[in-house]
Design a protein around this motif. Structure first.
Motif, short mmCIF file in Angstrom:
data_model
loop_
_atom_site.label_atom_id
_atom_site.label_comp_id
_atom_site.label_asym_id
_atom_site.label_seq_id
_atom_site.Cartn_x
_atom_site.Cartn_y
_atom_site.Cartn_z
N ASP A 156 68.76 41.25 39.69
CA ASP A 156 69.42 41.90 38.65
C ASP A 156 68.78 41.65 37.30
O ASP A 156 68.72 42.64 36.52
CB ASP A 156 71.07 41.07 38.50
N PHE A 157 68.18 40.59 37.13
CA PHE A 157 67.30 40.34 36.04
C PHE A 157 66.12 41.36 35.95
O PHE A 157 65.77 42.12 35.04
CB PHE A 157 66.67 38.96 35.78
N GLU A 158 65.44 41.22 37.05
CA GLU A 158 64.31 42.11 37.25
C GLU A 158 64.77 43.69 37.10
O GLU A 158 63.85 44.50 36.24
CB GLU A 158 63.74 42.16 38.37
N ALA A 159 65.88 44.11 37.58
CA ALA A 159 66.51 45.33 37.02
C ALA A 159 66.61 45.77 35.61
O ALA A 159 66.24 46.83 35.10
CB ALA A 159 67.47 45.60 37.99
N LYS A 160 67.20 44.73 35.00
CA LYS A 160 67.39 44.83 33.53
C LYS A 160 66.04 44.95 32.86
O LYS A 160 65.85 45.66 31.92
CB LYS A 160 67.92 43.54 32.99
N LEU A 161 64.99 43.98 33.20
CA LEU A 161 63.75 44.00 32.45
C LEU A 161 63.05 45.44 32.64
O LEU A 161 62.28 46.22 31.67
CB LEU A 161 63.09 42.85 32.88
N SER A 162 63.24 45.85 34.11
CA SER A 162 62.58 47.20 34.28
C SER A 162 63.07 48.29 33.43
O SER A 162 62.45 49.31 33.04
CB SER A 162 62.77 47.62 35.71
N THR A 163 64.50 48.24 33.20
CA THR A 163 65.14 49.32 32.49
C THR A 163 64.61 49.26 31.01
O THR A 163 64.17 50.41 30.41
CB THR A 163 66.68 49.16 32.63
N TRP A 164 64.57 48.17 30.63
CA TRP A 164 64.16 47.79 29.26
C TRP A 164 62.62 48.29 28.79
O TRP A 164 62.28 49.07 27.75
CB TRP A 164 64.28 46.44 28.57
N VAL A 165 61.77 47.81 29.99
CA VAL A 165 60.41 48.28 29.77
C VAL A 165 60.26 49.62 30.02
O VAL A 165 59.32 50.46 29.23
CB VAL A 165 59.54 47.48 30.75
N ALA A 166 61.18 50.20 30.75
CA ALA A 166 60.77 51.99 31.19
C ALA A 166 61.28 52.72 30.10
O ALA A 166 60.66 53.51 29.58
CB ALA A 166 61.79 52.27 32.33
N GLU A 167 62.23 52.37 29.12
CA GLU A 167 62.72 52.89 28.04
C GLU A 167 61.57 52.99 27.07
O GLU A 167 61.38 53.94 26.44
CB GLU A 167 64.02 52.25 27.55
N ALA A 168 61.23 51.63 26.61
CA ALA A 168 60.21 51.79 25.75
C ALA A 168 58.78 52.43 25.93
O ALA A 168 58.31 53.29 25.07
CB ALA A 168 60.03 50.26 25.16
N ALA A 169 58.43 52.31 27.20
CA ALA A 169 57.17 52.85 27.82
C ALA A 169 57.46 54.55 27.54
O ALA A 169 56.64 55.26 27.43
CB ALA A 169 56.73 52.39 29.15
N GLY A 170 58.52 54.94 28.16
CA GLY A 170 58.92 56.24 28.35
C GLY A 170 59.04 56.91 26.96
O GLY A 170 58.82 58.03 26.51
N ARG A 171 59.17 56.22 25.81
CA ARG A 171 59.25 56.51 24.08
C ARG A 171 57.74 56.47 23.83
O ARG A 171 57.63 56.65 22.61
CB ARG A 171 60.20 55.97 23.58
N GLY A 172 56.76 56.02 24.56
CA GLY A 172 55.31 56.05 24.11
C GLY A 172 54.96 54.81 23.75
O GLY A 172 53.91 54.48 23.06
N ALA A 173 55.63 53.67 24.06
CA ALA A 173 55.34 52.24 23.33
C ALA A 173 53.92 51.75 23.96
O ALA A 173 53.94 51.77 25.21
CB ALA A 173 56.57 51.24 23.56
N ASP A 174 53.12 51.09 23.51
CA ASP A 174 51.88 50.46 24.02
C ASP A 174 52.13 49.15 23.95
O ASP A 174 51.50 48.29 24.75
CB ASP A 174 50.63 50.79 23.14
N LEU A 175 52.97 48.67 22.83
CA LEU A 175 53.03 47.07 22.90
C LEU A 175 54.36 46.65 22.78
O LEU A 175 55.16 47.33 21.84
CB LEU A 175 52.14 46.46 21.77
#
Length: 291
Positions: A18-37
């Motif tokens: 469940d933690f890994e799913a949350k982390l994946s969602t947060w990272v995917a959102e930021a990366a999907g908006r073009g974040a590099d860092l």
């Protein structure tokens, strides 16, 4: 490049997945908006104390050990996400036991693996008097394709010589993950982060925990807003604020940054704080000569 700072809430988990799913969602959102860092907060990892159950999470000492035991799995999850999305991630800081007492460690992950880690250097009163978290040994600077990065964890951002040591080793971006339980505490870190951006003519990224956490008393109240700061000078906003979230609202603060912006303002700014820093020592030596 684009930088993303998390205003991050702490959640209860019944399973590590469940933690890994949350982390994946947060990272995917930021990366999907073009974040590099991507920058996560200080002690954001304490939500993993929930995996030990209510009694463990509610116990200050037991919670440290519960979170620490998940360290290898947490690292593996971050490495997979960094590689998958081609991003750099400063993971939420966590207790790490390398001796009798833990340090408060933030790890920087890149697409090719672990870049390095920074242990918090100066402990707050709670950490030193109640939680007995040990201080780290030295400030570090990390070479990345995005630039040279230093990490000033929460209270560390309030001490100018720590940041300056990183800047004198080439840091252009300082990451300030934070965890504060009051508006005053948040503002202390905010003021410190903005001051470090001013005096070093660099970018400082503040990523806080936000909202209540009813199962872990060490992090039960969390106040803050994520923000990305620069010097209020050439090429940066007059306020010094490149982006920020609303107070206590979870989400990402994101800002685009020309990698050449720091070098330019240090070279051509209306003021040259970075260049003129040594003059403080010269003036003081003139005013107060002697051993």
């Amino acid at each position: 490049m684009k930088i993303a700072a998390a205003a991050y809430p702490l959640d209860w988990f019944d399973r590590f997945e469940d933690f890994e799913a949350k982390l994946s969602t947060w990272v995917a959102e930021a990366a999907g908006r073009g974040a590099d860092l991507l920058v996560f907060p200080e002690y954001g990892s304490m939500e993993l104390a929930s995996l030990g159950g209510r009694a463990i999470a509610a116990d200050l000492e037991a919670a440290l050990h519960e979170v620490a035991r998940h360290g290898p799995a947490v690292a593996a999850a971050h490495l997979r996400l960094a590689a998958r999305h081609g991003v750099h991630i400063l993971g939420a800081s966590a207790p790490v036991f390398e001796g009798e007492r833990p340090v408060n460690r933030a790890t920087l992950y890149g697409p090719q693996g672990v870049v390095g880690h920074q242990d918090k250097l100066i402990m707050t009163r709670f950490e030193r008097e109640t939680w007995f978290v040990a201080p780290g040994r030295e400030p570090r600077v990390f070479d990345t394709p995005l630039g040279r990065i230093g990490v000033v964890i929460c209270y560390d951002s309030e001490f100018p010589l720590l940041a300056r040591a990183m800047v004198e080793r080439g840091a252009e971006i300082l990451l300030a993950p934070s965890c504060t339980d009051s508006l005053a505490g948040f503002n202390r870190v905010r003021v410190g982060a903005m001051a470090r951006a001013l005096e070093n003519q660099c970018v400082v990224v503040q990523a806080p925990t936000v909202g209540p956490c009813d199962f872990c008393p060490a992090v039960d109240e969390n106040v803050g807003r994520a923000a990305i700061y620069g010097p209020p000078d050439l090429g940066f906003p007059e306020s010094g604020i490149l982006a920020e979230t609303d107070l206590n609202i979870a989400g990402w603060a994101m800002a685009e940054l020309d990698p050449r912006a720091v070098a330019r303002v240090r070279r051509e700014g209306h003021v040259l704080n970075h260049l003129h820093w040594p003059e403080q020592h010269a003036r003081l030596a003139q005013a107060f000569p002697g051993p």
